[in-house]
Design a protein around this motif. Sequence first.
Motif, PDB file in Angstrom:
ATOM      1  N   VAL A  71     -84.253 -25.293  61.315  1.00  0.00           N
ATOM      2  CA  VAL A  71     -83.904 -25.393  62.873  1.00  0.00           C
ATOM      3  C   VAL A  71     -84.668 -26.467  63.309  1.00  0.00           C
ATOM      4  O   VAL A  71     -85.349 -27.049  62.658  1.00  0.00           O
ATOM      5  CB  VAL A  71     -85.002 -23.827  63.119  1.00  0.00           C
ATOM      6  N   VAL A  72     -83.949 -26.835  64.389  1.00  0.00           N
ATOM      7  CA  VAL A  72     -84.430 -27.949  65.213  1.00  0.00           C
ATOM      8  C   VAL A  72     -85.410 -27.464  66.425  1.00  0.00           C
ATOM      9  O   VAL A  72     -84.905 -26.756  67.112  1.00  0.00           O
ATOM     10  CB  VAL A  72     -83.559 -28.789  65.797  1.00  0.00           C
ATOM     11  N   ARG A  73     -86.656 -27.721  66.340  1.00  0.00           N
ATOM     12  CA  ARG A  73     -87.536 -27.256  67.481  1.00  0.00           C
ATOM     13  C   ARG A  73     -88.056 -28.441  68.401  1.00  0.00           C
ATOM     14  O   ARG A  73     -88.441 -29.396  68.048  1.00  0.00           O
ATOM     15  CB  ARG A  73     -88.979 -26.739  67.054  1.00  0.00           C
ATOM     16  N   ILE A  74     -87.404 -28.421  69.689  1.00  0.00           N
ATOM     17  CA  ILE A  74     -87.863 -29.311  70.720  1.00  0.00           C
ATOM     18  C   ILE A  74     -88.575 -29.222  71.672  1.00  0.00           C
ATOM     19  O   ILE A  74     -88.567 -28.097  72.551  1.00  0.00           O
ATOM     20  CB  ILE A  74     -86.114 -29.788  71.261  1.00  0.00           C
ATOM     21  N   GLY A  75     -89.793 -29.808  71.671  1.00  0.00           N
ATOM     22  CA  GLY A  75     -90.618 -29.452  72.443  1.00  0.00           C
ATOM     23  C   GLY A  75     -90.365 -29.919  74.018  1.00  0.00           C
ATOM     24  O   GLY A  75     -89.527 -30.656  74.374  1.00  0.00           O
ATOM     25  N   ALA A  76     -91.038 -29.098  74.952  1.00  0.00           N
ATOM     26  CA  ALA A  76     -90.674 -29.374  76.410  1.00  0.00           C
ATOM     27  C   ALA A  76     -90.793 -30.605  77.065  1.00  0.00           C
ATOM     28  O   ALA A  76     -90.073 -30.756  77.985  1.00  0.00           O
ATOM     29  CB  ALA A  76     -91.560 -28.271  77.261  1.00  0.00           C
ATOM     30  N   LEU A  77     -91.334 -31.589  76.563  1.00  0.00           N
ATOM     31  CA  LEU A  77     -91.469 -32.995  77.151  1.00  0.00           C
ATOM     32  C   LEU A  77     -90.851 -33.820  76.211  1.00  0.00           C
ATOM     33  O   LEU A  77     -90.985 -35.107  76.420  1.00  0.00           O
ATOM     34  CB  LEU A  77     -93.177 -33.129  76.989  1.00  0.00           C
ATOM     35  N   ALA A  78     -90.095 -33.390  75.367  1.00  0.00           N
ATOM     36  CA  ALA A  78     -89.057 -34.605  74.622  1.00  0.00           C
ATOM     37  C   ALA A  78     -87.954 -34.927  75.503  1.00  0.00           C
ATOM     38  O   ALA A  78     -87.184 -33.865  76.206  1.00  0.00           O
ATOM     39  CB  ALA A  78     -88.752 -33.711  73.321  1.00  0.00           C
ATOM     40  N   SER A 162     -83.896 -16.409  82.774  1.00  0.00           N
ATOM     41  CA  SER A 162     -84.847 -15.195  82.901  1.00  0.00           C
ATOM     42  C   SER A 162     -86.241 -15.512  82.723  1.00  0.00           C
ATOM     43  O   SER A 162     -87.068 -14.624  82.659  1.00  0.00           O
ATOM     44  CB  SER A 162     -84.368 -14.263  81.621  1.00  0.00           C
ATOM     45  N   LEU A 163     -86.727 -16.897  82.825  1.00  0.00           N
ATOM     46  CA  LEU A 163     -87.946 -17.232  82.742  1.00  0.00           C
ATOM     47  C   LEU A 163     -88.705 -16.444  84.152  1.00  0.00           C
ATOM     48  O   LEU A 163     -88.270 -16.562  85.034  1.00  0.00           O
ATOM     49  CB  LEU A 163     -88.349 -18.760  82.897  1.00  0.00           C
ATOM     50  N   ALA A 164     -90.061 -16.017  83.995  1.00  0.00           N
ATOM     51  CA  ALA A 164     -90.721 -15.531  85.023  1.00  0.00           C
ATOM     52  C   ALA A 164     -91.328 -16.624  85.821  1.00  0.00           C
ATOM     53  O   ALA A 164     -91.490 -17.764  85.121  1.00  0.00           O
ATOM     54  CB  ALA A 164     -91.807 -14.328  84.645  1.00  0.00           C
ATOM     55  N   PRO A 165     -91.620 -16.387  87.088  1.00  0.00           N
ATOM     56  CA  PRO A 165     -92.133 -17.848  87.759  1.00  0.00           C
ATOM     57  C   PRO A 165     -93.377 -18.362  87.184  1.00  0.00           C
ATOM     58  O   PRO A 165     -93.670 -19.573  87.377  1.00  0.00           O
ATOM     59  CB  PRO A 165     -92.516 -17.198  89.241  1.00  0.00           C
ATOM     60  N   ASN A 166     -94.246 -17.469  86.415  1.00  0.00           N
ATOM     61  CA  ASN A 166     -95.472 -18.095  85.893  1.00  0.00           C
ATOM     62  C   ASN A 166     -95.225 -18.504  84.329  1.00  0.00           C
ATOM     63  O   ASN A 166     -96.365 -18.727  83.619  1.00  0.00           O
ATOM     64  CB  ASN A 166     -96.609 -16.972  86.086  1.00  0.00           C
ATOM     65  N   GLU A 167     -94.093 -18.553  83.853  1.00  0.00           N
ATOM     66  CA  GLU A 167     -93.893 -18.892  82.512  1.00  0.00           C
ATOM     67  C   GLU A 167     -93.408 -20.662  82.460  1.00  0.00           C
ATOM     68  O   GLU A 167     -92.679 -20.992  83.145  1.00  0.00           O
ATOM     69  CB  GLU A 167     -92.708 -18.131  81.927  1.00  0.00           C
ATOM     70  N   ILE A 168     -94.103 -21.051  81.473  1.00  0.00           N
ATOM     71  CA  ILE A 168     -93.619 -22.317  81.123  1.00  0.00           C
ATOM     72  C   ILE A 168     -93.049 -22.365  79.789  1.00  0.00           C
ATOM     73  O   ILE A 168     -93.239 -21.660  78.598  1.00  0.00           O
ATOM     74  CB  ILE A 168     -94.727 -23.448  81.001  1.00  0.00           C
ATOM     75  N   ALA A 169     -91.709 -22.953  79.755  1.00  0.00           N
ATOM     76  CA  ALA A 169     -90.684 -23.091  78.394  1.00  0.00           C
ATOM     77  C   ALA A 169     -91.790 -24.226  77.575  1.00  0.00           C
ATOM     78  O   ALA A 169     -91.922 -25.268  78.036  1.00  0.00           O
ATOM     79  CB  ALA A 169     -89.414 -23.439  78.728  1.00  0.00           C
ATOM     80  N   VAL A 170     -92.049 -23.727  76.421  1.00  0.00           N
ATOM     81  CA  VAL A 170     -92.584 -24.822  75.322  1.00  0.00           C
ATOM     82  C   VAL A 170     -91.760 -25.514  74.568  1.00  0.00           C
ATOM     83  O   VAL A 170     -92.242 -26.418  73.996  1.00  0.00           O
ATOM     84  CB  VAL A 170     -94.134 -24.042  74.860  1.00  0.00           C
ATOM     85  N   SER A 171     -90.668 -24.720  74.148  1.00  0.00           N
ATOM     86  CA  SER A 171     -89.769 -25.556  72.924  1.00  0.00           C
ATOM     87  C   SER A 171     -88.469 -24.639  73.333  1.00  0.00           C
ATOM     88  O   SER A 171     -88.440 -23.600  73.494  1.00  0.00           O
ATOM     89  CB  SER A 171     -90.388 -25.330  71.671  1.00  0.00           C
ATOM     90  N   ALA A 172     -87.420 -25.357  72.784  1.00  0.00           N
ATOM     91  CA  ALA A 172     -86.269 -24.653  72.416  1.00  0.00           C
ATOM     92  C   ALA A 172     -85.957 -24.985  70.965  1.00  0.00           C
ATOM     93  O   ALA A 172     -86.340 -25.934  70.436  1.00  0.00           O
ATOM     94  CB  ALA A 172     -84.978 -25.455  73.324  1.00  0.00           C
ATOM     95  N   GLN A 173     -85.274 -23.772  70.465  1.00  0.00           N
ATOM     96  CA  GLN A 173     -85.222 -23.660  68.948  1.00  0.00           C
ATOM     97  C   GLN A 173     -83.461 -23.745  68.652  1.00  0.00           C
ATOM     98  O   GLN A 173     -82.875 -22.698  69.374  1.00  0.00           O
ATOM     99  CB  GLN A 173     -85.356 -22.720  68.320  1.00  0.00           C
ATOM    100  N   PHE A 174     -83.028 -24.700  67.999  1.00  0.00           N
ATOM    101  CA  PHE A 174     -81.660 -24.608  67.585  1.00  0.00           C
ATOM    102  C   PHE A 174     -81.318 -24.562  66.169  1.00  0.00           C
ATOM    103  O   PHE A 174     -81.879 -25.291  65.430  1.00  0.00           O
ATOM    104  CB  PHE A 174     -80.948 -26.257  68.014  1.00  0.00           C
ATOM    105  N   PRO A 175     -80.523 -23.485  65.818  1.00  0.00           N
ATOM    106  CA  PRO A 175     -80.434 -23.454  64.321  1.00  0.00           C
ATOM    107  C   PRO A 175     -79.742 -24.844  63.503  1.00  0.00           C
ATOM    108  O   PRO A 175     -79.066 -25.235  64.200  1.00  0.00           O
ATOM    109  CB  PRO A 175     -79.556 -22.177  64.262  1.00  0.00           C
ATOM    110  N   ALA A 176     -79.980 -24.843  62.485  1.00  0.00           N
ATOM    111  CA  ALA A 176     -79.476 -26.004  61.736  1.00  0.00           C
ATOM    112  C   ALA A 176     -77.864 -25.685  61.590  1.00  0.00           C
ATOM    113  O   ALA A 176     -77.482 -24.632  61.416  1.00  0.00           O
ATOM    114  CB  ALA A 176     -80.092 -25.949  60.386  1.00  0.00           C
TER     115      ALA A 176
END
Length: 296
Positions: A71-78, A162-176
């Motif tokens: 998996v490739v995990r990309i942080g929210a500030l990359a 579908s994020l709630a207004p109080n949620e921060i996305a911290v990462s996205a995961q892309f399968p290899a």
Amino acid sequence: MKPAPFAYTRPTTIEEALIALASDPYAKVLAGGQSLVPLLSMRLAAPALLVDINGLAELETIHVSEAGEGVVRIGALARHAAVEADEDVRRVQPLISNALKLVAHPTIRNRGTTVGSIVHADASAEMPAVLMLLDGSVTVRSVDGERTIGVHDLFVGPLESSLAPNEIAVSAQFPALAEGTGVACDEVARRHGDYALCGVAAVVGVDGAGAVTSARAAYWSMGDVPVAVDLTEAFVGGRLSDEHLAAAAELALPHLEATEDIHATADYRAQLARVLTRRVVRAAYDDAVARRETNS
Ligand SMILES: Cc1cc2nc3c(=O)[nH]c(=O)nc-3n(C[C@H](O)[C@H](O)[C@H](O)COP(=O)(O)OP(=O)(O)OC[C@H]3O[C@@H](n4cnc5c(N)ncnc54)[C@H](O)[C@@H]3O)c2cc1C
């Protein structure tokens, strides 16, 4: 125009950011600002509070895991540019770097974030469609805890996730990239760096004899949300020819919404989807065959 007045905070920990976001139902996260700032300036968005996450270095990470299926995990500030240049990302899931080359211009990619692009949920953007094609996910945090949203539950409508207004996305995961598969993407835009009139990404599986075992394509700028379509049944007997590619394109069309606007007619967009499906699926097939040859 200038933005409507807003309060601004730049927290230094994710906990502070989550508390700030929860403090006001009209607060918004500011990441790279490459989509949000124009919206503020045009007064198409008028949040009461901006929670600037650019001080949260812990969200800059790009993590590549090759264990299991990988998996490739990309942080929210990359930033797009950092992800695009990452050799490990390119090796483990090349479609990410390939698609990022199509995102806007280098200056915008230097600042804009890949996770920001996904949760902004623009159906004309490349990375939401790539996440859809690869069956990825986004992990979000709020003061109430953490959850991971599968891509099929992420895109709700135009510019709506579908994020709630109080949620921060911290990462996205892309399968290899799975063994025996290849990837490709392409788009047509009026000018280099513009949002596409139509874009297509594909992943194709081949066996040792060169027969197609699977084919999927995802589309951007072809509806309110990114669309992924399974095209495998077009490749009868695993064969790939111009006729099979044309059949694959016709299989995709009913799933797509080619709309008319000042840039293109609906017919023109549908024709782009046909041409790009044939071109991109063929390129993904060639990529799969080349990878098999390199690995054998
Ligand atoms: C001229 C121009 C051309 C462009 N062309 C393209 C293109 O061809 N293809 C393309 O894909 N993009 C394009 N973009 C947009 C660019 O890719 C943006 O960087 C991206 O869409 C948003 O990322 P950002 O980090 O800038 O997010 P921001 O602009 O900071 O935020 C965008 C939205 O997402 C929310 N958000 C961002 N990060 C988070 C987070 N971690 N958690 C919760 N919410 C968050 C914000 O609250 C906001 O609502 C273009 C931009 C410009 C200015």
